[in-house]
Design a protein around this motif. Structure first.
Motif, PDB file in Angstrom:
ATOM      1  N   ILE A   1       0.838  -1.203   0.000  1.00 29.39           N
ATOM      2  CA  ILE A   1       0.000   0.000   0.000  1.00 29.39           C
ATOM      3  C   ILE A   1       0.873   1.253   0.000  1.00 29.39           C
ATOM      4  O   ILE A   1       0.592   2.234  -0.709  1.00 29.39           O
ATOM      5  CB  ILE A   1      -0.954  -0.011   1.206  1.00 29.39           C
ATOM      6  CG1 ILE A   1      -1.997  -1.122   1.044  1.00 29.39           C
ATOM      7  CG2 ILE A   1      -1.646   1.346   1.374  1.00 29.39           C
ATOM      8  CD1 ILE A   1      -2.903  -1.287   2.241  1.00 29.39           C
ATOM      9  N   MET A   2       1.942   1.234   0.787  1.00 31.14           N
ATOM     10  CA  MET A   2       2.864   2.367   0.803  1.00 31.14           C
ATOM     11  C   MET A   2       3.488   2.586  -0.572  1.00 31.14           C
ATOM     12  O   MET A   2       3.792   3.729  -0.956  1.00 31.14           O
ATOM     13  CB  MET A   2       3.962   2.117   1.839  1.00 31.14           C
ATOM     14  CG  MET A   2       3.476   2.098   3.277  1.00 31.14           C
ATOM     15  SD  MET A   2       4.670   1.334   4.420  1.00 31.14           S
ATOM     16  CE  MET A   2       6.073   2.426   4.214  1.00 31.14           C
ATOM     17  N   ALA A   3       3.700   1.508  -1.320  1.00 32.31           N
ATOM     18  CA  ALA A   3       4.355   1.608  -2.624  1.00 32.31           C
ATOM     19  C   ALA A   3       3.418   2.135  -3.701  1.00 32.31           C
ATOM     20  O   ALA A   3       3.886   2.565  -4.762  1.00 32.31           O
ATOM     21  CB  ALA A   3       4.904   0.241  -3.031  1.00 32.31           C
ATOM     22  N   LEU A   4       2.115   2.115  -3.460  1.00 29.99           N
ATOM     23  CA  LEU A   4       1.163   2.601  -4.456  1.00 29.99           C
ATOM     24  C   LEU A   4       1.163   4.128  -4.497  1.00 29.99           C
ATOM     25  O   LEU A   4       1.459   4.789  -3.495  1.00 29.99           O
ATOM     26  CB  LEU A   4      -0.241   2.089  -4.121  1.00 29.99           C
ATOM     27  CG  LEU A   4      -0.436   0.567  -4.184  1.00 29.99           C
ATOM     28  CD1 LEU A   4      -1.846   0.205  -3.717  1.00 29.99           C
ATOM     29  CD2 LEU A   4      -0.187   0.046  -5.596  1.00 29.99           C
ATOM     30  N   PRO A   5       0.821   4.710  -5.631  1.00 29.80           N
ATOM     31  CA  PRO A   5       0.818   6.180  -5.749  1.00 29.80           C
ATOM     32  C   PRO A   5      -0.407   6.807  -5.095  1.00 29.80           C
ATOM     33  O   PRO A   5      -1.274   7.398  -5.752  1.00 29.80           O
ATOM     34  CB  PRO A   5       0.817   6.394  -7.265  1.00 29.80           C
ATOM     35  CG  PRO A   5       0.121   5.205  -7.822  1.00 29.80           C
ATOM     36  CD  PRO A   5       0.517   4.050  -6.931  1.00 29.80           C
ATOM     37  N   LEU A   6      -0.476   6.685  -3.769  1.00 27.34           N
ATOM     38  CA  LEU A   6      -1.628   7.182  -3.026  1.00 27.34           C
ATOM     39  C   LEU A   6      -1.289   8.398  -2.173  1.00 27.34           C
ATOM     40  O   LEU A   6      -2.114   8.837  -1.363  1.00 27.34           O
ATOM     41  CB  LEU A   6      -2.205   6.071  -2.137  1.00 27.34           C
ATOM     42  CG  LEU A   6      -2.689   4.814  -2.868  1.00 27.34           C
ATOM     43  CD1 LEU A   6      -3.124   3.748  -1.864  1.00 27.34           C
ATOM     44  CD2 LEU A   6      -3.826   5.151  -3.824  1.00 27.34           C
ATOM     45  N   GLY A   7      -0.070   8.920  -2.326  1.00 29.47           N
ATOM     46  CA  GLY A   7       0.326  10.108  -1.587  1.00 29.47           C
ATOM     47  C   GLY A   7       0.546   9.833  -0.107  1.00 29.47           C
ATOM     48  O   GLY A   7       0.678   8.681   0.337  1.00 29.47           O
ATOM     49  N   LEU A   8       0.531  10.909   0.678  1.00 24.04           N
ATOM     50  CA  LEU A   8       0.768  10.795   2.116  1.00 24.04           C
ATOM     51  C   LEU A   8      -0.298   9.960   2.831  1.00 24.04           C
ATOM     52  O   LEU A   8       0.052   9.167   3.718  1.00 24.04           O
ATOM     53  CB  LEU A   8       0.867  12.191   2.732  1.00 24.04           C
ATOM     54  CG  LEU A   8       1.248  12.265   4.211  1.00 24.04           C
ATOM     55  CD1 LEU A   8       2.602  11.622   4.465  1.00 24.04           C
ATOM     56  CD2 LEU A   8       1.252  13.724   4.683  1.00 24.04           C
ATOM     57  N   PRO A   9      -1.591  10.069   2.477  1.00 24.02           N
ATOM     58  CA  PRO A   9      -2.584   9.204   3.148  1.00 24.02           C
ATOM     59  C   PRO A   9      -2.307   7.715   2.939  1.00 24.02           C
ATOM     60  O   PRO A   9      -2.436   6.915   3.870  1.00 24.02           O
ATOM     61  CB  PRO A   9      -3.908   9.617   2.499  1.00 24.02           C
ATOM     62  CG  PRO A   9      -3.692  11.021   2.052  1.00 24.02           C
ATOM     63  CD  PRO A   9      -2.262  11.073   1.607  1.00 24.02           C
ATOM     64  N   GLY A  10      -1.930   7.326   1.715  1.00 23.76           N
ATOM     65  CA  GLY A  10      -1.601   5.930   1.471  1.00 23.76           C
ATOM     66  C   GLY A  10      -0.395   5.479   2.250  1.00 23.76           C
ATOM     67  O   GLY A  10      -0.354   4.351   2.765  1.00 23.76           O
ATOM     68  N   LEU A  11       0.601   6.359   2.374  1.00 22.51           N
ATOM     69  CA  LEU A  11       1.784   6.044   3.172  1.00 22.51           C
ATOM     70  C   LEU A  11       1.400   5.781   4.623  1.00 22.51           C
ATOM     71  O   LEU A  11       1.858   4.812   5.243  1.00 22.51           O
ATOM     72  CB  LEU A  11       2.783   7.197   3.076  1.00 22.51           C
ATOM     73  CG  LEU A  11       4.074   7.056   3.888  1.00 22.51           C
ATOM     74  CD1 LEU A  11       4.927   5.914   3.368  1.00 22.51           C
ATOM     75  CD2 LEU A  11       4.867   8.365   3.860  1.00 22.51           C
ATOM     76  N   CYS A  12       0.529   6.622   5.157  1.00 20.17           N
ATOM     77  CA  CYS A  12       0.112   6.477   6.556  1.00 20.17           C
ATOM     78  C   CYS A  12      -0.676   5.182   6.771  1.00 20.17           C
ATOM     79  O   CYS A  12      -0.436   4.456   7.754  1.00 20.17           O
ATOM     80  CB  CYS A  12      -0.718   7.681   6.986  1.00 20.17           C
ATOM     81  SG  CYS A  12       0.199   9.243   7.039  1.00 20.17           S
ATOM     82  N   VAL A  13      -1.610   4.882   5.872  1.00 21.18           N
ATOM     83  CA  VAL A  13      -2.398   3.648   5.993  1.00 21.18           C
ATOM     84  C   VAL A  13      -1.483   2.430   5.907  1.00 21.18           C
ATOM     85  O   VAL A  13      -1.624   1.471   6.687  1.00 21.18           O
ATOM     86  CB  VAL A  13      -3.484   3.595   4.901  1.00 21.18           C
ATOM     87  CG1 VAL A  13      -4.159   2.219   4.876  1.00 21.18           C
ATOM     88  CG2 VAL A  13      -4.529   4.681   5.130  1.00 21.18           C
ATOM     89  N   GLY A  14      -0.544   2.443   4.983  1.00 28.46           N
ATOM     90  CA  GLY A  14       0.376   1.324   4.843  1.00 28.46           C
ATOM     91  C   GLY A  14       1.235   1.124   6.076  1.00 28.46           C
ATOM     92  O   GLY A  14       1.484  -0.015   6.493  1.00 28.46           O
ATOM     93  N   LEU A  15       1.695   2.206   6.684  1.00 26.09           N
ATOM     94  CA  LEU A  15       2.506   2.100   7.896  1.00 26.09           C
ATOM     95  C   LEU A  15       1.718   1.477   9.037  1.00 26.09           C
ATOM     96  O   LEU A  15       2.236   0.648   9.788  1.00 26.09           O
ATOM     97  CB  LEU A  15       3.026   3.484   8.297  1.00 26.09           C
ATOM     98  CG  LEU A  15       4.162   4.052   7.441  1.00 26.09           C
ATOM     99  CD1 LEU A  15       4.378   5.532   7.756  1.00 26.09           C
ATOM    100  CD2 LEU A  15       5.458   3.274   7.664  1.00 26.09           C
ATOM    101  N   VAL A  16       0.448   1.872   9.170  1.00 26.50           N
ATOM    102  CA  VAL A  16      -0.385   1.304  10.232  1.00 26.50           C
ATOM    103  C   VAL A  16      -0.611  -0.186  10.002  1.00 26.50           C
ATOM    104  O   VAL A  16      -0.483  -0.997  10.928  1.00 26.50           O
ATOM    105  CB  VAL A  16      -1.730   2.051  10.312  1.00 26.50           C
ATOM    106  CG1 VAL A  16      -2.693   1.322  11.248  1.00 26.50           C
ATOM    107  CG2 VAL A  16      -1.513   3.479  10.798  1.00 26.50           C
TER     108      VAL A  16
END
Length: 404
Positions: free
Chosen positions: A93-108
């Motif tokens: 999910i972090m690797a997808l082009p979802l911006g900062l929100p995607g990065l945060c969701v992936g980290l969680v």
């Protein structure tokens, strides 16, 4: 089951737990390589960067106890595979082009996965080896440092070539491979846990031993705060001394290679000086070496980092090995509580250090981490009475038979 079969099962369990520990700890510390990239791409301050990083470590730490309780009915195979798949999914999910929100969701999501691995792997090793689990637990702890040395270095080498999102995708693929490798290694039936409480004046989590275990978790939290606080500044320290992304990866690898060596070194030191003496020596050395990296140029800093790694990471091995002795026999819960303390500290402390750095500068933030290490020296002296008491926790956990 013959003795040979039993020994084979124990080795397989230890191998599976170590592989999972190596990959998950590698995930945890490889994230540091990406911090300067995320800061530049998303315009984050030090404090905001620490908060973003804390989404992973805070989730991983905060869910240790709930994960241990909720998944006790699962086999180690199912639990370890589930934890790895969730962590890999988070990286994807972090690797997808979802911006900062995607990065945060992936980290969680990745943090949720890693919260399962620690208590499950630790308990698997402990119940497999029973009262003789100290050395296997040391091997398990050491395996985490191998992952810390390998994956950050791999990420740093690939980052300038492929960019951060493809590198995260590759790391997720490593998790998928691990999930397959765990199938023949981890036991397929739930493990039987000891639930007896140490008697008399033993060092369990009840009675007198509760104080000892509480002090141990506080020391572990301060030790982790020092380590995580310094790690969040290290990439920027290296960049400030003229290093590039590859040099940051080399610096992290040198630090974690030293940390892996510190597991053995600090174990030998602990045999000679005891837990209190060895922790005092390593934490004092940690404070001095952290301060020294502020005064040196790039090349001397790289030479200092393995030495710093020995004391920065090695102390945790001494503390980790004391958990079964200070527990009440329920080592799964004891490790979950211990990990909650240390990982929660690892998530919150960098936010505090980041705020300090935002107001006082990077140097002040690094010195705050060094001061935390120095604070441990008087605190660990209060643990001595509980270590002098008769130990009951380690002996209270016996090997299980057909359940592992």
């Amino acid at each position: 089951m013959t003795p040979r079969d039993w020994w084979t099962e124990k080795k397989k369990s230890l191998t599976g737990a170590c592989l999972a520990h190596a990959v998950h700890d590698g995930y945890t510390d490889a994230l540091y390589v990406f911090l300067p990239v995320w800061q530049a791409q998303f315009g984050l301050s030090y404090a905001m960067l620490a908060i973003i990083r804390g989404l992973y470590s805070g989730t991983m730490g905060g869910l240790q106890i709930p994960a241990d309780r909720a998944l006790r009915g699962l086999s180690p195979r199912a639990a370890l595979i589930l934890s790895t798949l969730l962590a890999a999914a988070g990286l994807l999910i972090m690797a997808l082009p979802l911006g900062l929100p995607g990065l945060c969701v992936g980290l969680v999501l990745a943090g949720i996965g890693s919260s399962i691995q620690h208590p499950c792997g630790s308990t698997l090793v402990t119940v497999s080896y029973g009262a003789a689990s100290r050395h296997p637990l040391g091997i398990y702890n050491f395996s985490g440092d191998l992952g810390k040395a390998a994956l950050p270095a791999l990420a740093a080498v690939l980052l300038p070539v492929f960019g951060w999102q493809p590198v995260l995708g590759l790391m997720a693929a490593i998790g998928l491979v691990l999930s397959l490798a765990l199938v023949p290694l981890a036991p397929a039936v739930p493990i039987a846990r000891a639930a007896r409480t140490a008697t008399g004046t033993g060092t369990g989590m009840g009675g007198r031993g509760r104080g000892g275990f509480g002090i141990l978790t506080v020391i572990g939290a301060l030790d982790t705060a020092t380590r995580m606080g310094y790690l969040i500044f290290l990439p920027f320290l290296i960049h400030g001394q003229g290093g590039d992304s590859a040099t940051v990866g080399l610096a992290l690898a040198l630090l974690f290679i030293g940390g892996a060596l510190g597991k053995a070194t600090c174990s030998l030191l602990g045999e000679r000086l005891g837990i209190v003496g060895s922790v005092m020596v390593t934490e004092a050395a940690t404070a001095l070496l952290i301060a020294a990296t502020l005064l040196t140029s790039l090349t001397p800093t790289l030479f200092l980092l393995p030495l710093l790694g020995i004391v920065l990471n090695g102390t945790s091995s001494v503390l980790y090995g004391a958990v079964p002795e200070l527990s009440n026999g329920d080592t799964g819960r004891a490790f979950a509580v211990f990990y909650t303390s240390v990982i929660g500290s690892g998530g919150l402390a960098p936010i505090l250090y980041g705020a300090i750095a935002d107001h006082g500068g990077q140097t002040v933030g690094v010195l705050a981490a060094a001061a935390t290490a120095a604070l441990i020296v008087p605190v660990v002296l209060t643990l001595r009475p509980y270590l002098d008491a008769p130990a009951g926790g380690a002996a209270a956990t016996e090997p299980v038979s057909d359940s592992v």
